[in-house]
Design a protein around this motif. Structure first.
Motif, mmCIF file in Angstrom:
data_model
loop_
_atom_site.group_PDB
_atom_site.id
_atom_site.type_symbol
_atom_site.label_atom_id
_atom_site.label_comp_id
_atom_site.label_asym_id
_atom_site.label_seq_id
_atom_site.Cartn_x
_atom_site.Cartn_y
_atom_site.Cartn_z
ATOM 1 N N THR A 239 6.917 1.492 4.259
ATOM 2 C CA THR A 239 6.196 2.284 4.939
ATOM 3 C C THR A 239 5.891 3.730 4.381
ATOM 4 O O THR A 239 4.680 4.233 4.670
ATOM 5 N N THR A 240 6.843 4.083 3.538
ATOM 6 C CA THR A 240 6.400 5.277 2.749
ATOM 7 C C THR A 240 5.186 5.079 2.144
ATOM 8 O O THR A 240 4.576 6.416 1.810
ATOM 9 N N VAL A 241 4.848 4.009 1.209
ATOM 10 C CA VAL A 241 3.930 4.026 0.346
ATOM 11 C C VAL A 241 2.630 3.585 1.019
ATOM 12 O O VAL A 241 1.587 3.585 0.360
ATOM 13 N N GLY A 361 3.107 1.973 -17.208
ATOM 14 C CA GLY A 361 4.572 2.448 -16.729
ATOM 15 C C GLY A 361 4.651 3.899 -16.594
ATOM 16 O O GLY A 361 5.117 4.193 -15.233
ATOM 17 N N SER A 362 4.076 4.759 -17.269
ATOM 18 C CA SER A 362 3.999 6.162 -17.122
ATOM 19 C C SER A 362 3.244 6.515 -16.060
ATOM 20 O O SER A 362 3.409 7.464 -15.141
ATOM 21 N N PHE A 363 1.992 6.225 -15.835
ATOM 22 C CA PHE A 363 1.052 6.399 -14.756
ATOM 23 C C PHE A 363 1.281 6.256 -13.480
ATOM 24 O O PHE A 363 1.284 7.026 -12.604
ATOM 25 N N LEU A 364 2.133 4.927 -13.239
ATOM 26 C CA LEU A 364 2.501 4.670 -11.958
ATOM 27 C C LEU A 364 3.596 5.297 -11.521
ATOM 28 O O LEU A 364 3.879 5.743 -10.275
ATOM 29 N N GLY A 376 6.991 2.000 -4.749
ATOM 30 C CA GLY A 376 5.694 2.357 -5.074
ATOM 31 C C GLY A 376 4.955 1.533 -6.256
ATOM 32 O O GLY A 376 3.895 0.801 -6.152
ATOM 33 N N GLN A 377 5.827 1.707 -7.301
ATOM 34 C CA GLN A 377 5.561 0.988 -8.597
ATOM 35 C C GLN A 377 5.583 -0.573 -8.337
ATOM 36 O O GLN A 377 4.643 -1.302 -8.887
#
Length: 434
Positions: A239-241, A361-364, A376-377
């Motif tokens: 739900t959060t994402v 990896g860094s972007f997400l 999220g990731q």
């Protein structure tokens, strides 16, 4: 003053030094030194997990011709084996992300590694196509979650300045696992009958069990993530994402993942078959050609990691999306009889289609707060993987009339989607994780 205070003050100074990059901000391996001892152990665990994840994945594409012959499959059915793995990986990846927020990154990492290893071994015992399809789908549960969990674990140890190249280093493990799979494949298929060799390939997928032991004994979550979980803030909820203010970010991140992975898995699944069936290469010859492709991939991951820090996350992805699409078109339209040219073109193809992943990896990780980072990731990367998984199956069906080489061009469509998705996402280079 209590006796424990001097020790606590010393530990606090050590923790600050672990994350303070200034004294270590020089040299090619500054990013590795900046991780500190605990961060380097986390890097080793994530690197090993992703390398063996790659190894277990490639046991199927490399063995696909033998499997198709053994079970008398058409190209659509063989493509479905990859697609079902990737579709189910979306479920596994999303669940692993939630677990990472709820029980911790390290525990979730061990669960994912053990899962993909177990079901890869079972694939080798499949008595028929339907059973193999089920086992391969269940393998996707672990396969989907490992990267997201490992990337988050390392991202939370890495400094903002070096995060891109640090996660690029983790990403390069995919090429290492791919190379190992090709070496084992070449040896197994040379000395073992094809009807048994594909089973042996799957049985070697038990290797990751050794990594679980290492991770359990040596790796721990970054202090910030552990603290968030202790306070109860990291409950891990879809739900959060999927609601404001993160909903827009999630939708565009899913589209980005869909495009990049649709293009990539099209190539990863069908290039070995293309080289064998349309270029007439032997097992050993295919291995030689794949050596150029994998070498390019390894250097692409490392270079992309550096460029994502220098150019920014979005520019790096856009650059290599365009170059990957161009490479597909060139690679699949080399004239008949020019196999030597394909040999050399494999290097830039592997380079470009891998460099685009280095910033993921860094972007997400930077798009989500610590309490929702795993969810999220895991959700965005693996939902994109599931939707992108349609691409290999479409290529399989199109190959019946277009040929494998002609159908591979469809992978370029994925990279176009990735560029469009970037329009809806912010640039995150230099962003501190909170």
């Amino acid at each position: 003053m209590s006796r424990t205070q001097p020790h606590e003050q010393t530990q606090q100074r050590n923790d600050r030094q672990t994350h303070d990059e200034k004294p270590l901000d020089t040299g090619v391996f500054a990013w590795l030194r900046a991780l500190g001892p605990r961060g380097r152990r986390a890097f080793a665990g994530a690197f090993g997990g992703y390398a063996l994840d790659s190894y277990d994945f490639f046991t199927l594409p490399l063995s696909m011709v033998a499997i198709a012959a053994y079970f008398a499959l058409d190209k659509g059915q063989t493509g479905l084996l990859t697609t079902v793995t990737l579709v189910v990986s979306a479920i596994g990846g999303a669940l692993a992300g939630v677990l990472a927020d709820r029980i911790g990154r390290v525990k979730a990492l061990m669960i994912t590694v053990a899962t993909y290893a177990f079901f890869t071994v079972l694939c080798g015992f499949a008595p028929n196509y339907e059973t193999l399809l089920v086992f391969r789908a269940l393998q996707g549960l672990g396969f989907g979650g490992e990267w997201a969990v490992g990337a988050i674990l390392v991202a939370e140890y890495a400094s903002a300045k070096h995060r891109g190249r640090t996660l690029g280093g983790v990403q390069s493990a995919w090429a290492a696992g791919w190379a190992l799979a090709v070496i084992v494949y070449t040896l197994v298929f040379r000395f073992v009958d094809a009807d048994t060799a594909w089973r042996v390939m799957f049985w070697t997928g038990a290797l990751p069990a050794l990594l679980v032991v290492y991770v359990r004994r040596n790796v721990e979550d970054a202090p910030q993530a552990a603290e968030v979980r202790r306070t109860g803030a990291g409950r891990g909820s879809f739900t959060t994402v999927l609601t404001p203010p993160l909903l827009r970010t999630t939708l565009f991140a899913v589209l980005l993942s869909t495009g990049v992975q649709g293009g990539y898995y099209t190539l990863a699944t069908w290039v070995p078959t293309f080289l064998k069936t349309e270029r007439g290469l032997t097992v050993v010859g295919t291995g030689g050609y794949l050596t150029f492709l994998i070498s390019g991939a390894f250097l692409g991951y490392l270079t992309g990691g550096l460029l994502t820090d220098l150019l920014g996350r979005k520019r790096n992805i856009a650059l290599f999306a365009v170059l990957s699409a161009v490479c597909i078109l060139v690679y699949t339209h080399v004239p008949e009889g020019a196999n030597t040219l394909i040999l050399f073109l494999g290097f830039p193809l592997g380079f470009c289609m891998s460099a685009i992943f280095s910033g993921f990896g860094s972007f997400l990780a930077e798009l989500y707060p610590t309490a929702a980072r795993g969810t999220g990731q895991g959700f965005t990367y693996n939902t994109g993987r599931a939707v992108g998984a349609v691409f290999p199956t479409l290529v399989g069906f199109l190959a019946e009339s277009w040929g494998v080489g002609g159908a591979l061009v469809f992978g370029a469509v994925g990279y176009a989607l990735a560029v469009l998705a970037l329009l809806g996402l912010p640039e995150t280079r230099g962003r501190e994780l909170v």
